[in-house]
Design a protein around this motif. Structure first.
Motif, PDB file in Angstrom:
ATOM      1  N   VAL A 107       0.837  -1.201   0.000  1.00  0.00           N
ATOM      2  CA  VAL A 107       0.000   0.000   0.000  1.00  0.00           C
ATOM      3  C   VAL A 107       0.867   1.244   0.000  1.00  0.00           C
ATOM      4  O   VAL A 107       0.634   2.187  -0.781  1.00  0.00           O
ATOM      5  CB  VAL A 107      -0.954   0.004   1.211  1.00  0.00           C
ATOM      6  CG1 VAL A 107      -1.611   1.374   1.377  1.00  0.00           C
ATOM      7  CG2 VAL A 107      -2.018  -1.070   1.046  1.00  0.00           C
ATOM      8  N   HIS A 108       1.881   1.270   0.853  1.00  0.00           N
ATOM      9  CA  HIS A 108       2.716   2.467   0.965  1.00  0.00           C
ATOM     10  C   HIS A 108       3.538   2.689  -0.306  1.00  0.00           C
ATOM     11  O   HIS A 108       3.566   3.799  -0.850  1.00  0.00           O
ATOM     12  CB  HIS A 108       3.639   2.356   2.179  1.00  0.00           C
ATOM     13  CG  HIS A 108       4.541   3.542   2.355  1.00  0.00           C
ATOM     14  ND1 HIS A 108       4.078   4.751   2.852  1.00  0.00           N
ATOM     15  CD2 HIS A 108       5.869   3.726   2.073  1.00  0.00           C
ATOM     16  CE1 HIS A 108       5.070   5.612   2.866  1.00  0.00           C
ATOM     17  NE2 HIS A 108       6.170   5.024   2.398  1.00  0.00           N
ATOM     18  N   ALA A 109       4.215   1.636  -0.784  1.00  0.00           N
ATOM     19  CA  ALA A 109       5.146   1.791  -1.902  1.00  0.00           C
ATOM     20  C   ALA A 109       4.430   2.002  -3.225  1.00  0.00           C
ATOM     21  O   ALA A 109       4.825   2.864  -4.026  1.00  0.00           O
ATOM     22  CB  ALA A 109       6.054   0.560  -1.997  1.00  0.00           C
ATOM     23  N   VAL A 110       3.360   1.238  -3.461  1.00  0.00           N
ATOM     24  CA  VAL A 110       2.690   1.284  -4.766  1.00  0.00           C
ATOM     25  C   VAL A 110       1.580   2.327  -4.798  1.00  0.00           C
ATOM     26  O   VAL A 110       1.558   3.208  -5.677  1.00  0.00           O
ATOM     27  CB  VAL A 110       2.135  -0.105  -5.143  1.00  0.00           C
ATOM     28  CG1 VAL A 110       1.393  -0.039  -6.485  1.00  0.00           C
ATOM     29  CG2 VAL A 110       3.257  -1.134  -5.210  1.00  0.00           C
ATOM     30  N   LEU A 111       0.661   2.245  -3.853  1.00  0.00           N
ATOM     31  CA  LEU A 111      -0.526   3.093  -3.917  1.00  0.00           C
ATOM     32  C   LEU A 111      -0.260   4.521  -3.437  1.00  0.00           C
ATOM     33  O   LEU A 111      -0.683   5.484  -4.087  1.00  0.00           O
ATOM     34  CB  LEU A 111      -1.651   2.475  -3.089  1.00  0.00           C
ATOM     35  CG  LEU A 111      -2.095   1.073  -3.515  1.00  0.00           C
ATOM     36  CD1 LEU A 111      -3.260   0.605  -2.658  1.00  0.00           C
ATOM     37  CD2 LEU A 111      -2.469   1.041  -4.985  1.00  0.00           C
ATOM     38  N   VAL A 112       0.434   4.665  -2.309  1.00  0.00           N
ATOM     39  CA  VAL A 112       0.619   5.996  -1.722  1.00  0.00           C
ATOM     40  C   VAL A 112       1.805   6.728  -2.353  1.00  0.00           C
ATOM     41  O   VAL A 112       1.652   7.785  -2.970  1.00  0.00           O
ATOM     42  CB  VAL A 112       0.790   5.890  -0.193  1.00  0.00           C
ATOM     43  CG1 VAL A 112       1.020   7.281   0.407  1.00  0.00           C
ATOM     44  CG2 VAL A 112      -0.429   5.234   0.432  1.00  0.00           C
ATOM     45  N   GLU A 113       3.006   6.155  -2.216  1.00  0.00           N
ATOM     46  CA  GLU A 113       4.198   6.819  -2.731  1.00  0.00           C
ATOM     47  C   GLU A 113       4.276   6.763  -4.258  1.00  0.00           C
ATOM     48  O   GLU A 113       4.687   7.730  -4.906  1.00  0.00           O
ATOM     49  CB  GLU A 113       5.457   6.181  -2.125  1.00  0.00           C
ATOM     50  CG  GLU A 113       5.621   6.437  -0.637  1.00  0.00           C
ATOM     51  CD  GLU A 113       5.857   7.908  -0.340  1.00  0.00           C
ATOM     52  OE1 GLU A 113       6.564   8.571  -1.135  1.00  0.00           O
ATOM     53  OE2 GLU A 113       5.345   8.397   0.684  1.00  0.00           O
ATOM     54  N   GLY A 114       3.899   5.630  -4.828  1.00  0.00           N
ATOM     55  CA  GLY A 114       4.031   5.458  -6.269  1.00  0.00           C
ATOM     56  C   GLY A 114       2.974   6.176  -7.082  1.00  0.00           C
ATOM     57  O   GLY A 114       3.280   6.914  -8.017  1.00  0.00           O
ATOM     58  N   LEU A 115       1.706   5.972  -6.713  1.00  0.00           N
ATOM     59  CA  LEU A 115       0.604   6.481  -7.535  1.00  0.00           C
ATOM     60  C   LEU A 115      -0.124   7.667  -6.926  1.00  0.00           C
ATOM     61  O   LEU A 115      -0.889   8.335  -7.624  1.00  0.00           O
ATOM     62  CB  LEU A 115      -0.409   5.357  -7.797  1.00  0.00           C
ATOM     63  CG  LEU A 115       0.087   4.184  -8.650  1.00  0.00           C
ATOM     64  CD1 LEU A 115      -0.959   3.087  -8.683  1.00  0.00           C
ATOM     65  CD2 LEU A 115       0.420   4.647 -10.055  1.00  0.00           C
ATOM     66  N   GLY A 116       0.077   7.929  -5.651  1.00  0.00           N
ATOM     67  CA  GLY A 116      -0.689   8.997  -5.004  1.00  0.00           C
ATOM     68  C   GLY A 116      -2.182   8.755  -5.150  1.00  0.00           C
ATOM     69  O   GLY A 116      -2.948   9.667  -5.485  1.00  0.00           O
ATOM     70  N   VAL A 117      -2.610   7.537  -4.889  1.00  0.00           N
ATOM     71  CA  VAL A 117      -4.000   7.143  -5.126  1.00  0.00           C
ATOM     72  C   VAL A 117      -4.969   7.947  -4.269  1.00  0.00           C
ATOM     73  O   VAL A 117      -4.783   8.098  -3.066  1.00  0.00           O
ATOM     74  CB  VAL A 117      -4.185   5.631  -4.864  1.00  0.00           C
ATOM     75  CG1 VAL A 117      -5.658   5.273  -4.737  1.00  0.00           C
ATOM     76  CG2 VAL A 117      -3.567   4.825  -5.987  1.00  0.00           C
ATOM     77  N   ARG A 118      -6.014   8.475  -4.932  1.00  0.00           N
ATOM     78  CA  ARG A 118      -7.089   9.166  -4.225  1.00  0.00           C
ATOM     79  C   ARG A 118      -8.341   8.302  -4.132  1.00  0.00           C
ATOM     80  O   ARG A 118      -9.164   8.493  -3.245  1.00  0.00           O
ATOM     81  CB  ARG A 118      -7.414  10.463  -4.971  1.00  0.00           C
ATOM     82  CG  ARG A 118      -6.267  11.476  -4.982  1.00  0.00           C
ATOM     83  CD  ARG A 118      -6.267  12.332  -3.738  1.00  0.00           C
ATOM     84  NE  ARG A 118      -7.548  12.985  -3.572  1.00  0.00           N
ATOM     85  CZ  ARG A 118      -7.953  14.065  -4.250  1.00  0.00           C
ATOM     86  NH1 ARG A 118      -7.137  14.611  -5.162  1.00  0.00           N
ATOM     87  NH2 ARG A 118      -9.126  14.610  -4.031  1.00  0.00           N
TER      88      ARG A 118
END
Length: 308
Positions: A107-118
């Protein structure tokens, strides 16, 4: 559509995104419903849509010999995703490093840091992270902490059953092309480049194009009537897909296509072969004469199908 290979290439990309994650093998009607919702949410938030896929697919990494036949190779999948209006595809290499990420690390590496998922669209049965420890409930909790919303993807049913890649593979394996078409939302096709083969078909008076499959196993087997996109035109013919038991076989699947009434050179060309009707199962013939007679019968059946 933008293709990003690996998380390291996301660092210079600005802004957040609306995302979904999965194999998207076949980009079937169920996937299409997810992508339609993804586009809607992306438009509402004025953010790019992103699909996260894996290469190889996880089951191919863990048990390559037992992994199911692919409906689409990576290139075909990307073309289908682009046709669905996806803005960005993040293709992650599924390797030991990715496999060992915990759900929280993913979640942290891909969604938050990587993609900035909203906003994230996933199936309510989605599992991820080391030992598949992450699930829909985990994502919802992470979203509250990290500031993104999570929504369960809509389930699409045909004839009372959920649309899935597994169900499509079974329909293709059974030769039920009409059923597969209803589930896919289009006729099933395979795209590949024409390679040099054994030229046995030419010796039998039925030259064939040996279309590169790049698959451990094929999702269907037998002899079919097909149409082929070539130079912006559609031509018709017959295709055999299988291990060619009547000739020297290497045990791997091959796709051989004969275009009716065509005399041009196809070597090196990229063909899209669409399957329409199964004529028969692949079989072993006792002699080349018997094989040639069967090929001639196949051509006659294809001409009748195409009303030539």
């Amino acid at each position: 559509m933008q293709l990003v290979r690996g998380l390291h290439n996301l660092r210079s990309l600005p802004g957040g995104s609306v995302a979904t994650i999965g194999n998207f093998d076949g980009v079937h009607r169920g996937h299409q419903a997810i992508l339609a919702r993804l586009r809607e949410r992306a438009a509402e938030l004025r953010l790019p849509s992103c699909v996260v896929i894996f290469e190889p697919q996880p089951r191919e990494f863990f048990a390559p010999e037992q992994a199911p036949a692919r409906l689409t190779r990576l290139r075909e999948k990307l073309e289908l995703l682009a046709a669905q209006g996806v803005d960005r595809v993040l293709c992650l290499a599924f390797n030991r490093r990715l496999r060992e990420l915990s759900a929280a690390e993913f979640v942290h590496a891909v969604l938050v840091e990587g993609l900035g998922v909203r906003h994230l669209e996933v199936g309510d049965d989605f599992r991820f992270g080391c030992d598949r420890a992450g699930d829909f409930a985990f994502l919802q909790k992470a979203g509250v902490i990290e500031g993104f919303s999570v929504e369960a993807a809509t389930t699409i049913e045909v004839d009372g059953e959920r649309v899935s890649s597994t169900r499509i593979r079974q329909a293709l394996a059974d030769g039920e092309l009409t059923s597969a078409e209803r589930l896919l939302g289009r006729s099933f096709s395979i795209t590949g480049r024409v390679l040099h083969g054994q030229q046995l078909g030419r010796q039998l008076g039925a030259p064939t194009a040996n279309v590169q499959l790049k698959r451990r196993r094929a999702p269907l087997n037998g002899v079919f009537t097909v149409s082929v996109r070539l130079d912006g035109e559609t031509r018709v013919g017959v295709a055999n897909i299988g291990t060619r038991p009547s000739v020297r076989s290497d045990g791997r699947p091959h796709l051989e296509v004969h275009l009716l009434d065509y005399r041009g050179d196809l070597y090196g060309r990229r063909l899209q072969v669409t399957f329409h009707q199964k004529l028969r199962d692949e079989q072993r013939f006792a002699s080349l004469d018997a094989l040639q007679a069967a090929i001639e019968a196949d051509f006659a059946a294809a001409r009748a199908y195409w009303r030539l």
